[in-house]
Design an enzyme around this catalytic site. Structure first.
Site, mmCIF file in Angstrom:
data_model
loop_
_atom_site.group_PDB
_atom_site.id
_atom_site.type_symbol
_atom_site.label_atom_id
_atom_site.label_comp_id
_atom_site.label_asym_id
_atom_site.label_seq_id
_atom_site.Cartn_x
_atom_site.Cartn_y
_atom_site.Cartn_z
ATOM 1 N N GLY A 252 -1.314 77.262 -5.199
ATOM 2 C CA GLY A 252 -0.173 76.607 -4.719
ATOM 3 C C GLY A 252 0.691 77.468 -3.819
ATOM 4 O O GLY A 252 1.660 77.062 -3.341
ATOM 5 N N THR A 253 0.006 78.643 -3.097
ATOM 6 C CA THR A 253 0.616 79.159 -2.098
ATOM 7 C C THR A 253 1.078 78.500 -0.609
ATOM 8 O O THR A 253 2.067 78.507 -0.462
ATOM 9 C CB THR A 253 0.244 80.521 -1.663
ATOM 10 N N GLY A 254 -0.065 77.503 -0.490
ATOM 11 C CA GLY A 254 0.433 76.952 0.927
ATOM 12 C C GLY A 254 1.433 75.758 0.794
ATOM 13 O O GLY A 254 2.335 75.783 1.472
ATOM 14 N N CYS A 255 1.416 75.322 -0.362
ATOM 15 C CA CYS A 255 2.392 74.273 -0.885
ATOM 16 C C CYS A 255 3.826 74.699 -0.948
ATOM 17 O O CYS A 255 4.792 74.185 -0.608
ATOM 18 C CB CYS A 255 1.941 73.671 -2.050
ATOM 19 N N LYS B 71 -1.306 80.802 8.732
ATOM 20 C CA LYS B 71 -1.214 81.482 7.924
ATOM 21 C C LYS B 71 -2.325 82.612 7.647
ATOM 22 O O LYS B 71 -3.398 82.237 7.814
ATOM 23 C CB LYS B 71 -1.031 80.865 6.448
ATOM 24 N N THR C 62 -2.825 82.754 -7.047
ATOM 25 C CA THR C 62 -2.536 82.299 -5.604
ATOM 26 C C THR C 62 -2.449 80.904 -5.526
ATOM 27 O O THR C 62 -2.406 80.359 -4.286
ATOM 28 C CB THR C 62 -2.993 83.094 -4.554
#
Length: 285
Positions: free
Chosen positions: A206-209, A173, A204
């Protein structure tokens, strides 16, 4: 209906972790289930406490899911100890899990460390080789590839190195001021950039989750890896673009931005609709 399991930590503020995963999977059309690795006390400003479950209880949760409603995909997020990682790896091997998405969560958006040093070694040894796709961010890729990632070329080299080492796809990412909205998918020696629109939104959390859960949901529905990533990126762009603004720190996205229908209406919406209908009736429309 297709199903997906998230194995991750709970976020008391609802923006990341299990809560974000369940929201994302639901909106992306699969039935979401969970096995909780830890409770966290956190909000948009940071993490103030982590309480792990026991490895045995985590095994029981995974058993309960697989022996009744077998998931079509599994997403793994925050796992903070070597013992819990070992328990997960043992159970996934026992049940011959497919469509495994591993988000190697090491640091929260707020900067709080979420995994112990010895757990990183266990993660590399036991869990990452089982994955179909890994979704590290730049700092996590630097740990996994054992190199600095400062340029686009570094991203390509790091993704290729991680993919070759663990024999799986890697979605590296962007962000952290490098290729902010662009992600790189590497698998079987081939790389593809997924370009995204830069959204000026500081919230942003929690974007990865969210991204990894959306990928898992799309894999569960039968999409191939490229399509699953493309659809997941479109979803997260929509969730960020909704410009939800909650909390005093890095706030959550609007996971339900695409939900429409009777059961999302507020009391004000219903009252306005009723008033409009009455007005139309009075006018003979």
């Amino acid at each position: 209906m297709r199903t997906a399991l998230t194995i991750a930590g709970s976020d008391s503020s609802g923006g990341a972790g299990i809560q974000a995963d369940i929201k994302t999977m639901t909106v992306n059309g699969v039935f979401a289930m969970s096995a909780v690795t830890a409770l966290t006390a956190q909000n948009t400003t940071g993490v103030t406490g982590i309480l792990e479950v026991s490895p045995e209880f985590l095994r029981q949760q995974i058993d309960s899911v697989f022996t009744d409603i077998r998931p079509d995909a599994v997403k793994i997020g925050m796992v903070s100890s070597a013992e819990l990682i070992t328990a997960i790896a043992e159970k996934l091997a026992e049940y011959h899990t497919g469509n495994l998405v591993v988000d190697p969560v090491m640091v929260a958006t707020s900067g709080a460390k979420l995994i112990s040093d010895d757990a990183i070694d266990t993660l590399k040894e036991k869990l990452l080789p089982m994955a179909d796709v890994l979704t590290p961010n730049i700092p996590e890729a630097e740990v996994l590839a054992e190199m600095e990632v400062k340029t686009e070329e570094d991203m390509v080299r790091a993704a290729e190195k991680i993919s070759g080492k663990y024999h799986c796809a890697v979605l590296l990412k962007g962000g952290h001021q490098l290729n902010d909205a662009n992600d790189l998918l590497c698998r079987e020696g081939c790389s593809r950039w997924f370009y995204g629109k830069r959204i000026d939104n500081p919230n942003t959390h929690g974007t990865g989750c969210t991204l990894s859960s959306a990928i898992a949901a799309n894999l569960a529905k039968g999409f191939d890896m490229d399509a699953a990533v493309e659809r997941a990126k479109a979803y997260i762009s929509g969730a960020l673009g909704a410009m939800l603004d909650l909390g005093r720190g890095s706030g959550p996205m609007n996971h339900g931005f695409d939900i429409t229908g009777e059961y999302v209406k507020s009391a004000d919406d219903v009252q306005k609709l009723s008033a409009a209908e009455m007005s139309a009736g009075e006018k003979g429309v």
